[in-house]
Motif scaffolding. Structure first.
Motif, PDB file in Angstrom:
ATOM      1  N   MET A  58       0.850  -1.195   0.000  1.00  0.00           N
ATOM      2  CA  MET A  58       0.000   0.000   0.000  1.00  0.00           C
ATOM      3  C   MET A  58       0.883   1.242   0.000  1.00  0.00           C
ATOM      4  O   MET A  58       1.869   1.307   0.715  1.00  0.00           O
ATOM      5  CB  MET A  58      -0.891  -0.002   1.250  1.00  0.00           C
ATOM      6  N   LYS A  59       0.513   2.200  -0.815  1.00  0.00           N
ATOM      7  CA  LYS A  59       1.215   3.482  -0.815  1.00  0.00           C
ATOM      8  C   LYS A  59       0.216   4.583  -0.471  1.00  0.00           C
ATOM      9  O   LYS A  59      -0.819   4.700  -1.114  1.00  0.00           O
ATOM     10  CB  LYS A  59       1.840   3.746  -2.184  1.00  0.00           C
ATOM     11  N   VAL A  60       0.543   5.331   0.555  1.00  0.00           N
ATOM     12  CA  VAL A  60      -0.368   6.367   1.044  1.00  0.00           C
ATOM     13  C   VAL A  60       0.208   7.740   0.725  1.00  0.00           C
ATOM     14  O   VAL A  60       1.367   8.023   1.042  1.00  0.00           O
ATOM     15  CB  VAL A  60      -0.579   6.220   2.567  1.00  0.00           C
ATOM     16  N   GLY A  61      -0.591   8.570   0.095  1.00  0.00           N
ATOM     17  CA  GLY A  61      -0.191   9.953  -0.172  1.00  0.00           C
ATOM     18  C   GLY A  61      -0.786  10.856   0.891  1.00  0.00           C
ATOM     19  O   GLY A  61      -1.997  10.843   1.116  1.00  0.00           O
ATOM     20  N   ILE A  62       0.071  11.596   1.565  1.00  0.00           N
ATOM     21  CA  ILE A  62      -0.393  12.501   2.623  1.00  0.00           C
ATOM     22  C   ILE A  62      -0.243  13.936   2.111  1.00  0.00           C
ATOM     23  O   ILE A  62       0.869  14.373   1.808  1.00  0.00           O
ATOM     24  CB  ILE A  62       0.428  12.288   3.914  1.00  0.00           C
ATOM     25  N   VAL A  63      -1.350  14.623   2.005  1.00  0.00           N
ATOM     26  CA  VAL A  63      -1.311  15.970   1.433  1.00  0.00           C
ATOM     27  C   VAL A  63      -0.868  16.977   2.493  1.00  0.00           C
ATOM     28  O   VAL A  63      -1.403  16.985   3.614  1.00  0.00           O
ATOM     29  CB  VAL A  63      -2.678  16.379   0.852  1.00  0.00           C
ATOM     30  N   ARG A  64       0.118  17.774   2.141  1.00  0.00           N
ATOM     31  CA  ARG A  64       0.633  18.767   3.080  1.00  0.00           C
ATOM     32  C   ARG A  64       0.229  20.156   2.572  1.00  0.00           C
ATOM     33  O   ARG A  64       0.726  20.620   1.546  1.00  0.00           O
ATOM     34  CB  ARG A  64       2.149  18.616   3.168  1.00  0.00           C
ATOM     35  N   PHE A  65      -0.688  20.766   3.297  1.00  0.00           N
ATOM     36  CA  PHE A  65      -1.105  22.142   2.978  1.00  0.00           C
ATOM     37  C   PHE A  65      -0.298  23.084   3.880  1.00  0.00           C
ATOM     38  O   PHE A  65       0.191  22.667   4.937  1.00  0.00           O
ATOM     39  CB  PHE A  65      -2.594  22.340   3.289  1.00  0.00           C
ATOM     40  N   PRO A  66      -0.174  24.361   3.516  1.00  0.00           N
ATOM     41  CA  PRO A  66       0.414  25.292   4.477  1.00  0.00           C
ATOM     42  C   PRO A  66      -0.495  25.345   5.713  1.00  0.00           C
ATOM     43  O   PRO A  66      -1.669  25.691   5.579  1.00  0.00           O
ATOM     44  CB  PRO A  66       0.425  26.634   3.740  1.00  0.00           C
ATOM     45  N   GLY A  67       0.014  24.938   6.848  1.00  0.00           N
ATOM     46  CA  GLY A  67      -0.800  24.919   8.062  1.00  0.00           C
ATOM     47  C   GLY A  67      -1.207  23.527   8.506  1.00  0.00           C
ATOM     48  O   GLY A  67      -1.771  23.365   9.584  1.00  0.00           O
ATOM     49  N   SER A  68      -0.938  22.513   7.685  1.00  0.00           N
ATOM     50  CA  SER A  68      -1.191  21.141   8.142  1.00  0.00           C
ATOM     51  C   SER A  68      -0.277  20.868   9.324  1.00  0.00           C
ATOM     52  O   SER A  68       0.884  21.281   9.318  1.00  0.00           O
ATOM     53  CB  SER A  68      -0.870  20.124   7.029  1.00  0.00           C
ATOM     54  N   ASN A  69      -0.762  20.164  10.343  1.00  0.00           N
ATOM     55  CA  ASN A  69       0.135  19.834  11.455  1.00  0.00           C
ATOM     56  C   ASN A  69      -0.018  18.396  11.948  1.00  0.00           C
ATOM     57  O   ASN A  69       0.588  18.016  12.944  1.00  0.00           O
ATOM     58  CB  ASN A  69      -0.004  20.844  12.606  1.00  0.00           C
ATOM     59  N   CYS A  70      -0.826  17.584  11.261  1.00  0.00           N
ATOM     60  CA  CYS A  70      -0.916  16.176  11.642  1.00  0.00           C
ATOM     61  C   CYS A  70      -0.382  15.296  10.511  1.00  0.00           C
ATOM     62  O   CYS A  70      -0.611  14.092  10.498  1.00  0.00           O
ATOM     63  CB  CYS A  70      -2.348  15.791  11.969  1.00  0.00           C
ATOM     64  N   ASP A  71       0.310  15.940   9.563  1.00  0.00           N
ATOM     65  CA  ASP A  71       0.850  15.198   8.431  1.00  0.00           C
ATOM     66  C   ASP A  71       1.917  14.195   8.888  1.00  0.00           C
ATOM     67  O   ASP A  71       1.943  13.053   8.441  1.00  0.00           O
ATOM     68  CB  ASP A  71       1.395  16.143   7.352  1.00  0.00           C
ATOM     69  N   ASP A  72       2.781  14.628   9.819  1.00  0.00           N
ATOM     70  CA  ASP A  72       3.828  13.721  10.301  1.00  0.00           C
ATOM     71  C   ASP A  72       3.238  12.600  11.158  1.00  0.00           C
ATOM     72  O   ASP A  72       3.767  11.486  11.165  1.00  0.00           O
ATOM     73  CB  ASP A  72       4.883  14.495  11.099  1.00  0.00           C
ATOM     74  N   ASP A  73       2.161  12.878  11.878  1.00  0.00           N
ATOM     75  CA  ASP A  73       1.497  11.831  12.664  1.00  0.00           C
ATOM     76  C   ASP A  73       0.910  10.772  11.729  1.00  0.00           C
ATOM     77  O   ASP A  73       0.971   9.580  12.012  1.00  0.00           O
ATOM     78  CB  ASP A  73       0.372  12.432  13.520  1.00  0.00           C
ATOM     79  N   ALA A  74       0.332  11.224  10.617  1.00  0.00           N
ATOM     80  CA  ALA A  74      -0.232  10.285   9.646  1.00  0.00           C
ATOM     81  C   ALA A  74       0.894   9.427   9.048  1.00  0.00           C
ATOM     82  O   ALA A  74       0.752   8.211   8.874  1.00  0.00           O
ATOM     83  CB  ALA A  74      -0.985  11.039   8.547  1.00  0.00           C
ATOM     84  N   TRP A  75       2.011  10.087   8.760  1.00  0.00           N
ATOM     85  CA  TRP A  75       3.195   9.376   8.239  1.00  0.00           C
ATOM     86  C   TRP A  75       3.638   8.304   9.242  1.00  0.00           C
ATOM     87  O   TRP A  75       3.901   7.158   8.878  1.00  0.00           O
ATOM     88  CB  TRP A  75       4.312  10.401   7.992  1.00  0.00           C
ATOM     89  N   HIS A  76       3.731   8.698  10.503  1.00  0.00           N
ATOM     90  CA  HIS A  76       4.148   7.788  11.574  1.00  0.00           C
ATOM     91  C   HIS A  76       3.217   6.566  11.627  1.00  0.00           C
ATOM     92  O   HIS A  76       3.679   5.431  11.740  1.00  0.00           O
ATOM     93  CB  HIS A  76       4.108   8.550  12.910  1.00  0.00           C
TER      94      HIS A  76
END
Lengths: 84, 229
Positions: free
Chosen positions: B1-19
């Motif tokens: 599975m490959k997950v794309g995590i969208v990073r907007f200016p102001g996103s702050n749970c992107d790294d948690d989703a990555w983790h």
């Protein structure tokens, strides 16, 4: 021609407006006992080039429908187009 | 599975989703900048939590018009999986990927653990959970009061699009267990195609015993099971 159009966006009537309610409560606390309701929204001023005042208002109305207001929860009023 | 995590200016749970995806599931992930035009082959798109564009205008309203969202919407239209968490849920609603709208909470910003009940297991984010399962996850939002017209709410209930509901510790959707005044205690919904799911609680922040809950794990495991099926 350059026009300036004012837009007012408010929560739809009947939808709970916690910000407005909090402000109304604060006003009553200050002694403004007659306050019944406060509705808090946004006021936008859009400056744009258009062929006529009607065209300017039509364009701003389209902007409201697509972005400036959320039709599910908000209502908007587009004011007169003044020459800027 | 490959997950794309969208990073907007102001996103702050992107790294948690990555983790959650990389460290817990051992899967591939890629960060997708909001100005990108390519999903880089991701099977699943996560719209993470945060304050995209400073919540200007309305939460999610501006992010919806980011270049990447055109690709995300095309992905969803093809039946691709999109998960919106918190601000991502707001963005998905603004983009009309999901029904309804998320209004300011009835009692201001709330940051606390909540319990939700899994109402549907026929979505890619809940397939590994059991119906009625209770999950404890944190919320942290000021605009999470799910709202739709009464007719629309009835339709969502009838079509099984209510995926999560705020409940008390015994599984009852009481007013006291509703942290934001959401209509019918709704915490998460899916679209008609069931491939887009949005929720206000943060499963990606409920992956570690140290942080108080590992209940988010089953939702990410659902993604993996769905993609590999």
């Amino acid at each position: 021609m350059k026009y300036r159009v004012q837009v007012e966006v408010l929560p739809r009537r009947g939808i709970l407006d916690p910000q407005g309610r909090a402000v109304a409560d604060a006003l009553r606390t200050l002694g403004f006992a007659d306050v019944e309701e406060v509705h808090l929204g946004r006021h936008l001023v859009v400056e744009l080039a258009a062929a006529s005042a009607d065209a300017a208002r039509a364009s701003v109305t389209a902007m409201c429908e697509r972005l400036l207001a959320n039709p599910v929860t908000e209502q908007f009023v587009v004011g007169a187009a003044e020459t800027a | 599975m490959k997950v794309g995590i969208v990073r907007f200016p102001g996103s702050n749970c992107d790294d948690d989703a990555w983790h959650a995806v990389v460290d817990h599931l051992g899967q591939d992930a890629v960060m997708l900048w909001h100005k990108a035009h390519d999903l880089e082959g991701a099977d699943v798109i996560i719209l993470p939590g945060g304050f995209s564009y400073g919540d200007y205008l309305r939460a999610g309203a501006i992010a919806r018009f980011s270049p990447i969202m055109r690709e995300v919407m095309a992905h969803a239209k093809r039946g691709g999986i999109v998960i919106g968490i918190c601000n991502g849920f707001q963005i998905a609603c603004e983009a009309h990927l999901l029904p309804g709208a998320l209004l300011p909470n009835d009692a201001g910003y709330r940051s606390m653990p909540v319990t939700v009940r899994v109402e549907r297991t026929d979505t890619p984010f809940t397939s590994a959970a059991s119906a009625g399962q209770l999950l404890t996850m944190p919320i942290a939002h000021g605009e999470g009061r799910f709202t739709a017209s009464a007719d629309e709410l009835d339709r969502l209930e009838g079509d099984g699009q209510v995926v999560f509901r705020y409940v008390d510790s015994t599984g009852n959707p009481t007013p006291a267990s509703n942290p934001n005044g959401a209509s019918r205690n709704i915490a998460g919904v899916c679209n008609g195609g069931r491939n887009v799911v949005g929720l206000m609680p943060h499963p990606e922040r409920a992956m570690e015993p140290l942080l108080g809950s590992t209940d988010g794990l089953v939702l990410f495991e659902s993604l993996l099971a769905t993609v590999n099926a």
